[in-house]
Design a protein around this motif. Structure first.
Motif, PDB file in Angstrom:
ATOM      1  N   THR A 154       0.829  -1.203   0.000  1.00  0.00           N
ATOM      2  CA  THR A 154       0.000   0.000   0.000  1.00  0.00           C
ATOM      3  C   THR A 154       0.862   1.251   0.000  1.00  0.00           C
ATOM      4  O   THR A 154       0.574   2.230  -0.709  1.00  0.00           O
ATOM      5  CB  THR A 154      -0.936   0.013   1.220  1.00  0.00           C
ATOM      6  OG1 THR A 154      -1.706  -1.177   1.235  1.00  0.00           O
ATOM      7  CG2 THR A 154      -1.861   1.220   1.176  1.00  0.00           C
ATOM      8  N   GLY A 155       1.923   1.238   0.788  1.00  0.00           N
ATOM      9  CA  GLY A 155       2.806   2.399   0.867  1.00  0.00           C
ATOM     10  C   GLY A 155       3.480   2.704  -0.454  1.00  0.00           C
ATOM     11  O   GLY A 155       3.634   3.865  -0.837  1.00  0.00           O
ATOM     12  N   VAL A 156       3.896   1.664  -1.156  1.00  0.00           N
ATOM     13  CA  VAL A 156       4.553   1.857  -2.441  1.00  0.00           C
ATOM     14  C   VAL A 156       3.547   2.396  -3.459  1.00  0.00           C
ATOM     15  O   VAL A 156       3.863   3.255  -4.283  1.00  0.00           O
ATOM     16  CB  VAL A 156       5.179   0.542  -2.933  1.00  0.00           C
ATOM     17  CG1 VAL A 156       5.954   0.770  -4.224  1.00  0.00           C
ATOM     18  CG2 VAL A 156       6.103  -0.030  -1.867  1.00  0.00           C
ATOM     19  N   LEU A 157       2.313   1.905  -3.408  1.00  0.00           N
ATOM     20  CA  LEU A 157       1.272   2.419  -4.281  1.00  0.00           C
ATOM     21  C   LEU A 157       1.015   3.894  -3.983  1.00  0.00           C
ATOM     22  O   LEU A 157       0.874   4.712  -4.908  1.00  0.00           O
ATOM     23  CB  LEU A 157      -0.021   1.621  -4.081  1.00  0.00           C
ATOM     24  CG  LEU A 157      -1.248   2.099  -4.860  1.00  0.00           C
ATOM     25  CD1 LEU A 157      -0.995   2.049  -6.365  1.00  0.00           C
ATOM     26  CD2 LEU A 157      -2.460   1.256  -4.491  1.00  0.00           C
ATOM     27  N   LEU A 188       8.123   3.527 -11.616  1.00  0.00           N
ATOM     28  CA  LEU A 188       8.860   2.475 -10.916  1.00  0.00           C
ATOM     29  C   LEU A 188       8.132   2.023  -9.653  1.00  0.00           C
ATOM     30  O   LEU A 188       8.117   0.834  -9.322  1.00  0.00           O
ATOM     31  CB  LEU A 188      10.274   2.926 -10.585  1.00  0.00           C
ATOM     32  CG  LEU A 188      11.226   1.753 -10.323  1.00  0.00           C
ATOM     33  CD1 LEU A 188      11.481   0.917 -11.559  1.00  0.00           C
ATOM     34  CD2 LEU A 188      12.546   2.232  -9.740  1.00  0.00           C
ATOM     35  N   SER A 189       7.501   2.968  -8.963  1.00  0.00           N
ATOM     36  CA  SER A 189       6.678   2.592  -7.814  1.00  0.00           C
ATOM     37  C   SER A 189       5.537   1.680  -8.259  1.00  0.00           C
ATOM     38  O   SER A 189       5.264   0.647  -7.627  1.00  0.00           O
ATOM     39  CB  SER A 189       6.106   3.841  -7.137  1.00  0.00           C
ATOM     40  OG  SER A 189       7.127   4.691  -6.669  1.00  0.00           O
ATOM     41  N   ALA A 190       4.868   2.057  -9.346  1.00  0.00           N
ATOM     42  CA  ALA A 190       3.776   1.240  -9.869  1.00  0.00           C
ATOM     43  C   ALA A 190       4.276  -0.132 -10.295  1.00  0.00           C
ATOM     44  O   ALA A 190       3.614  -1.153 -10.040  1.00  0.00           O
ATOM     45  CB  ALA A 190       3.117   1.952 -11.050  1.00  0.00           C
ATOM     46  N   ASN A 191       5.434  -0.186 -10.936  1.00  0.00           N
ATOM     47  CA  ASN A 191       6.000  -1.471 -11.360  1.00  0.00           C
ATOM     48  C   ASN A 191       6.180  -2.424 -10.191  1.00  0.00           C
ATOM     49  O   ASN A 191       5.900  -3.626 -10.291  1.00  0.00           O
ATOM     50  CB  ASN A 191       7.360  -1.254 -12.035  1.00  0.00           C
ATOM     51  CG  ASN A 191       7.258  -0.622 -13.412  1.00  0.00           C
ATOM     52  OD1 ASN A 191       6.179  -0.534 -13.986  1.00  0.00           O
ATOM     53  ND2 ASN A 191       8.378  -0.174 -13.935  1.00  0.00           N
TER      54      ASN A 191
END
Length: 435
Positions: A39-42, A104-107
């Motif tokens: 969740t944090g990365v998203l 890159l976060s989405a990846n």
């Protein structure tokens, strides 16, 4: 502030976890394989969209005939020559970096999360990022992994924009549509209807009016069921007091409590004449366009002829204004355009007149397909001024020369790749022609 990723040649390898709240700055670092909750990365992928807002606003209106710069070298936005790269530090560089950080976060979410909704949101954000990049730069580098091989610089080579549309943006949005519902509406998160609206817009930019009509019809016809509607009063679409109002399908959320990476004047400052580089940004050509639309209720909301600026995003609570990425008024006009290009001119007029009616105008007198085409483009200008659309509309409709009143070299339809990226890649990333 601690960043989610550190950019190296436009590609990033370290991963950051953050608080669940979308408004939080990521506070700590962890490797992707140590995370179970992405969740944090998203949220980081959402966060980095903020860095695209002001550059897109300036490119969309100041490059076109809605707004002007007055202080050199910012006046390069009003020139069509090889000197625009001098604006890299404030516009193209931050925009480029922010979009690849969001990608890159989405990846990492797409590769590692097991939550279908998180993956759908990440697909939407990746598609949105690449769409913005292609609009601005044309051919760009494509990275679809969370762990790119930075020892192989060949992966930085630019890929054709047409292939990015068909192989990345469209499939990402189709997947997002299949994974999302509309529970994210009103929360600032991606939704099924937002993904469908963006897909319709993408098809429009590709000149695929058949698929555009299908997707945009679904949005327009399904809007009420999703709680989306045109605001009765045009003024109540804009400003911090009306963030995430029922007309907004998707917006990039902004708050003064978020210390984002864009360290320059924000979009509302530029349009409002609050930056010394352009204290009177209003182009008189836009004033003339409103003169040709007597009784238009949007005029007072959009332009102030006394100060030669736009009050559309008020200075009061300026740092709290969300940036509207997609709203129903825009979708209705895109739907009208698709209908008209597909030969359904009468239905196109019905949609166009929904927007004119709210603006306090009579139904359009246009009749032929060509007349309706022009009427829709004129309406888009008045409806969407200072929302970052105008230049990109002119380019995609092939009307740059006609509307700008001069012959513009097509090289300058696109913006320059940041020179810092070209140099850091050892020339693998090449500059756009003309620059």
């Amino acid at each position: 502030m601690k960043n989610i990723y550190k950019v190296t040649l436009g590609l990033l390898l370290t991963l950051t976890a953050c608080e669940n709240d979308l408004d939080q700055v990521p506070p700590n670092i962890a490797s992707a394989d140590s995370l179970e909750d992405f969740t944090g990365v998203l949220n980081a992928a959402y966060f980095y969209q903020i860095g695209s807002v002001t550059p897109m606003a300036v490119m969309g209106d100041f490059r076109a005939d809605n707004a002007l710069m007055f202080e050199a070298p910012f006046t390069e936005f009003d020139e069509f020559d090889a000197d625009l790269p001098v604006m890299e530090d404030q516009f193209f560089g931050p925009f480029y970096t922010a979009m690849y950080k969001s990608i890159l976060s989405a990846n990492n979410v797409i590769e590692n999360s097991t939550d279908a909704t998180d993956i759908g949101e990440a697909r939407f954000l990746r598609a949105l990022s690449y769409f913005k990049l292609v609009q601005v730069f044309g051919d760009v580098t494509v990275n679809l992994t969370g762990s790119p091989a930075v020892d192989d610089p060949s992966i930085l080579a630019k890929q054709p924009a047409a292939g990015i549309y068909t192989d990345v943006i469209v499939p990402d949005l189709q997947d997002a549509i299949s994974k999302l519902d509309n529970s994210g509406l009103g929360s600032g998160r991606a939704s099924e209807i937002a993904a469908r609206a963006l897909l319709g817009k993408v098809y429009l930019f590709q000149g695929d009016f058949g698929n555009a009509e299908t997707q945009l019809a679904s949005v327009v016809n399904g809007a009420a069921g999703a709680g989306i509607e045109l605001q009765t009063d045009f003024a109540t679409i804009f400003g911090a007091d009306y963030d995430l109002n029922p007309e907004i399908i998707f917006a990039t959320q902004i708050s003064s409590s978020i210390v984002d990476e864009y360290g320059f004047s924000e979009f509302w400052s530029w349009s409002g004449g609050l930056d010394t580089k352009s204290l009177e940004p209003l182009d008189l050509d836009l004033v003339a366009a409103f003169d040709d639309s007597p009784g238009d209720l949007r005029r007072a909301v959009t332009i102030d002829e006394t100060i030669l600026a736009s009050p559309k995003f008020p200075q009061t609570n300026g740092p709290e204004h969300d940036w509207i990425e997609i709203r129903l008024g825009d979708v209705i006009l895109m739907y009208a355009e698709a209908l008209n290009e597909n030969g359904n001119t009468e239905d196109a007029l019905t949609e166009l007149n929904k927007i004119r009616d709210r603006a306090g105008l009579d139904d359009s007198p246009a009749e032929s397909q060509a007349e309706v085409r022009q009427a829709i483009q004129d309406e888009r200008r008045l409806e969407l001024a200072f929302e970052g659309h105008r230049w990109f509309d002119l380019v995609r409709t092939g009307t740059v020369d006609t509307e700008m009143g001069e012959s513009v070299n097509p090289n300058y339809y696109l913006f320059p790749i940041p020179i810092s990226e070209v140099l850091a890649s050892g020339g693998v990333i090449t500059q756009n022609p003309g620059y």
